[in-house]
Design a protein around this motif. Structure first.
Motif, mmCIF file in Angstrom:
data_model
loop_
_atom_site.group_PDB
_atom_site.id
_atom_site.type_symbol
_atom_site.label_atom_id
_atom_site.label_comp_id
_atom_site.label_asym_id
_atom_site.label_seq_id
_atom_site.Cartn_x
_atom_site.Cartn_y
_atom_site.Cartn_z
ATOM 1 N N LEU A 176 0.810 -1.224 0.000
ATOM 2 C CA LEU A 176 0.000 0.000 0.000
ATOM 3 C C LEU A 176 0.838 1.267 0.000
ATOM 4 O O LEU A 176 0.371 2.318 -0.422
ATOM 5 C CB LEU A 176 -0.950 0.004 1.199
ATOM 6 C CG LEU A 176 -2.009 -1.097 1.178
ATOM 7 C CD1 LEU A 176 -2.849 -1.028 2.443
ATOM 8 C CD2 LEU A 176 -2.884 -0.998 -0.048
ATOM 9 N N ARG A 177 2.081 1.193 0.435
ATOM 10 C CA ARG A 177 2.938 2.382 0.408
ATOM 11 C C ARG A 177 3.161 2.883 -1.015
ATOM 12 O O ARG A 177 3.454 4.049 -1.230
ATOM 13 C CB ARG A 177 4.270 2.086 1.094
ATOM 14 C CG ARG A 177 4.117 1.861 2.596
ATOM 15 C CD ARG A 177 5.398 1.438 3.216
ATOM 16 N NE ARG A 177 5.727 0.088 2.711
ATOM 17 C CZ ARG A 177 6.709 -0.662 3.169
ATOM 18 N NH1 ARG A 177 7.486 -0.206 4.115
ATOM 19 N NH2 ARG A 177 6.926 -1.868 2.679
ATOM 20 N N ALA A 178 2.976 2.009 -1.997
ATOM 21 C CA ALA A 178 3.154 2.392 -3.401
ATOM 22 C C ALA A 178 2.064 3.363 -3.867
ATOM 23 O O ALA A 178 2.216 3.999 -4.910
ATOM 24 C CB ALA A 178 3.152 1.147 -4.282
ATOM 25 N N LEU A 179 0.989 3.510 -3.105
ATOM 26 C CA LEU A 179 -0.084 4.425 -3.477
ATOM 27 C C LEU A 179 0.275 5.886 -3.229
ATOM 28 O O LEU A 179 -0.400 6.784 -3.723
ATOM 29 C CB LEU A 179 -1.359 4.103 -2.681
ATOM 30 C CG LEU A 179 -2.021 2.765 -2.947
ATOM 31 C CD1 LEU A 179 -3.144 2.535 -1.938
ATOM 32 C CD2 LEU A 179 -2.550 2.708 -4.364
ATOM 33 N N PHE A 180 1.307 6.126 -2.458
ATOM 34 C CA PHE A 180 1.623 7.479 -2.008
ATOM 35 C C PHE A 180 2.912 7.991 -2.639
ATOM 36 O O PHE A 180 3.861 7.242 -2.837
ATOM 37 C CB PHE A 180 1.753 7.506 -0.487
ATOM 38 C CG PHE A 180 0.501 7.066 0.207
ATOM 39 C CD1 PHE A 180 -0.560 7.948 0.381
ATOM 40 C CD2 PHE A 180 0.353 5.765 0.652
ATOM 41 C CE1 PHE A 180 -1.721 7.545 0.999
ATOM 42 C CE2 PHE A 180 -0.812 5.349 1.279
ATOM 43 C CZ PHE A 180 -1.851 6.241 1.451
ATOM 44 N N ALA A 181 2.943 9.278 -2.924
ATOM 45 C CA ALA A 181 4.100 9.899 -3.566
ATOM 46 C C ALA A 181 5.279 10.045 -2.611
ATOM 47 O O ALA A 181 6.427 10.044 -3.040
ATOM 48 C CB ALA A 181 3.715 11.264 -4.122
ATOM 49 N N HIS A 182 5.003 10.188 -1.315
ATOM 50 C CA HIS A 182 6.063 10.434 -0.342
ATOM 51 C C HIS A 182 6.077 9.341 0.711
ATOM 52 O O HIS A 182 5.041 9.052 1.314
ATOM 53 C CB HIS A 182 5.864 11.786 0.347
ATOM 54 C CG HIS A 182 5.773 12.922 -0.616
ATOM 55 N ND1 HIS A 182 6.857 13.395 -1.311
ATOM 56 C CD2 HIS A 182 4.717 13.664 -1.024
ATOM 57 C CE1 HIS A 182 6.480 14.382 -2.097
ATOM 58 N NE2 HIS A 182 5.178 14.564 -1.950
ATOM 59 N N PRO A 183 7.254 8.746 0.960
ATOM 60 C CA PRO A 183 7.337 7.731 2.022
ATOM 61 C C PRO A 183 7.290 8.402 3.394
ATOM 62 O O PRO A 183 8.168 9.191 3.734
ATOM 63 C CB PRO A 183 8.694 7.068 1.775
ATOM 64 C CG PRO A 183 9.498 8.091 1.057
ATOM 65 C CD PRO A 183 8.518 8.931 0.284
ATOM 66 N N GLN A 184 6.233 8.158 4.129
ATOM 67 C CA GLN A 184 6.072 8.700 5.473
ATOM 68 C C GLN A 184 5.096 7.792 6.211
ATOM 69 O O GLN A 184 4.495 6.914 5.597
ATOM 70 C CB GLN A 184 5.598 10.152 5.433
ATOM 71 C CG GLN A 184 4.413 10.432 4.570
ATOM 72 C CD GLN A 184 4.252 11.933 4.292
ATOM 73 O OE1 GLN A 184 5.172 12.726 4.417
ATOM 74 N NE2 GLN A 184 3.062 12.324 3.898
ATOM 75 N N PRO A 185 4.915 7.983 7.499
ATOM 76 C CA PRO A 185 4.000 7.114 8.243
ATOM 77 C C PRO A 185 2.605 7.114 7.615
ATOM 78 O O PRO A 185 2.175 8.095 7.012
ATOM 79 C CB PRO A 185 3.960 7.752 9.636
ATOM 80 C CG PRO A 185 5.236 8.510 9.750
ATOM 81 C CD PRO A 185 5.544 8.989 8.362
ATOM 82 N N MET A 186 1.928 5.969 7.760
ATOM 83 C CA MET A 186 0.603 5.827 7.179
ATOM 84 C C MET A 186 -0.398 5.484 8.282
ATOM 85 O O MET A 186 -0.097 4.701 9.171
ATOM 86 C CB MET A 186 0.586 4.720 6.126
ATOM 87 C CG MET A 186 -0.764 4.538 5.477
ATOM 88 S SD MET A 186 -0.800 3.407 4.066
ATOM 89 C CE MET A 186 -0.199 1.907 4.760
ATOM 90 N N GLU A 187 -1.585 6.085 8.199
ATOM 91 C CA GLU A 187 -2.679 5.762 9.104
ATOM 92 C C GLU A 187 -3.851 5.277 8.272
ATOM 93 O O GLU A 187 -4.098 5.766 7.173
ATOM 94 C CB GLU A 187 -3.098 6.985 9.925
ATOM 95 C CG GLU A 187 -2.042 7.401 10.927
ATOM 96 C CD GLU A 187 -2.519 8.490 11.870
ATOM 97 O OE1 GLU A 187 -3.739 8.657 12.058
ATOM 98 O OE2 GLU A 187 -1.644 9.176 12.412
ATOM 99 N N LEU A 188 -4.561 4.303 8.829
ATOM 100 C CA LEU A 188 -5.706 3.699 8.172
ATOM 101 C C LEU A 188 -6.958 4.040 8.961
ATOM 102 O O LEU A 188 -7.001 3.858 10.177
ATOM 103 C CB LEU A 188 -5.519 2.177 8.116
ATOM 104 C CG LEU A 188 -6.704 1.335 7.672
ATOM 105 C CD1 LEU A 188 -7.012 1.595 6.205
ATOM 106 C CD2 LEU A 188 -6.410 -0.133 7.904
ATOM 107 N N GLU A 189 -7.970 4.551 8.271
ATOM 108 C CA GLU A 189 -9.262 4.765 8.911
ATOM 109 C C GLU A 189 -10.269 3.831 8.264
ATOM 110 O O GLU A 189 -10.446 3.827 7.042
ATOM 111 C CB GLU A 189 -9.758 6.210 8.759
ATOM 112 C CG GLU A 189 -11.094 6.394 9.453
ATOM 113 C CD GLU A 189 -11.698 7.773 9.305
ATOM 114 O OE1 GLU A 189 -12.817 7.953 9.797
ATOM 115 O OE2 GLU A 189 -11.078 8.658 8.705
ATOM 116 N N ILE A 190 -10.905 3.023 9.098
ATOM 117 C CA ILE A 190 -11.922 2.090 8.621
ATOM 118 C C ILE A 190 -13.282 2.667 8.964
ATOM 119 O O ILE A 190 -13.535 3.049 10.103
ATOM 120 C CB ILE A 190 -11.726 0.707 9.257
ATOM 121 C CG1 ILE A 190 -10.355 0.152 8.853
ATOM 122 C CG2 ILE A 190 -12.847 -0.238 8.856
ATOM 123 C CD1 ILE A 190 -9.969 -1.121 9.535
ATOM 124 N N GLY A 191 -14.155 2.738 7.969
ATOM 125 C CA GLY A 191 -15.483 3.316 8.164
ATOM 126 C C GLY A 191 -15.449 4.819 8.015
ATOM 127 O O GLY A 191 -15.816 5.559 8.905
#
Length: 66
Positions: free
Chosen positions: A26-41
């Motif tokens: 999923l990191r490939a979806l973003f232009a910049h490598p940085q921390p990722m947070e997931l929101e469900i709902g």
């Protein structure tokens, strides 16, 4: 809605489950490598858009099931 939020909302492209499986990392979806947070709902995404606007050093991925 602020102009920054409007421009962020306009840049979103919904992905299907099949699309996400093809991405793999999923990191490939973003232009910049940085921390990722997931929101469900995410619903309409109002909270996520507001939160992302003030947390520019974090990548966000929102998931909503229809």
């Amino acid at each position: 809605m602020s102009s920054k939020r409007e421009s962020m909302a306009a840049s979103f492209e919904p992905l299907s489950y099949a699309d996400l499986q093809e991405v793999g990392d999923l990191r490939a979806l973003f232009a910049h490598p940085q921390p990722m947070e997931l929101e469900i709902g995410t619903g309409r995404g109002d909270f996520l858009l507001s939160y992302a606007a003030i947390r520019s050093t974090t990548n966000f991925l929102g998931v909503e099931r229809k």
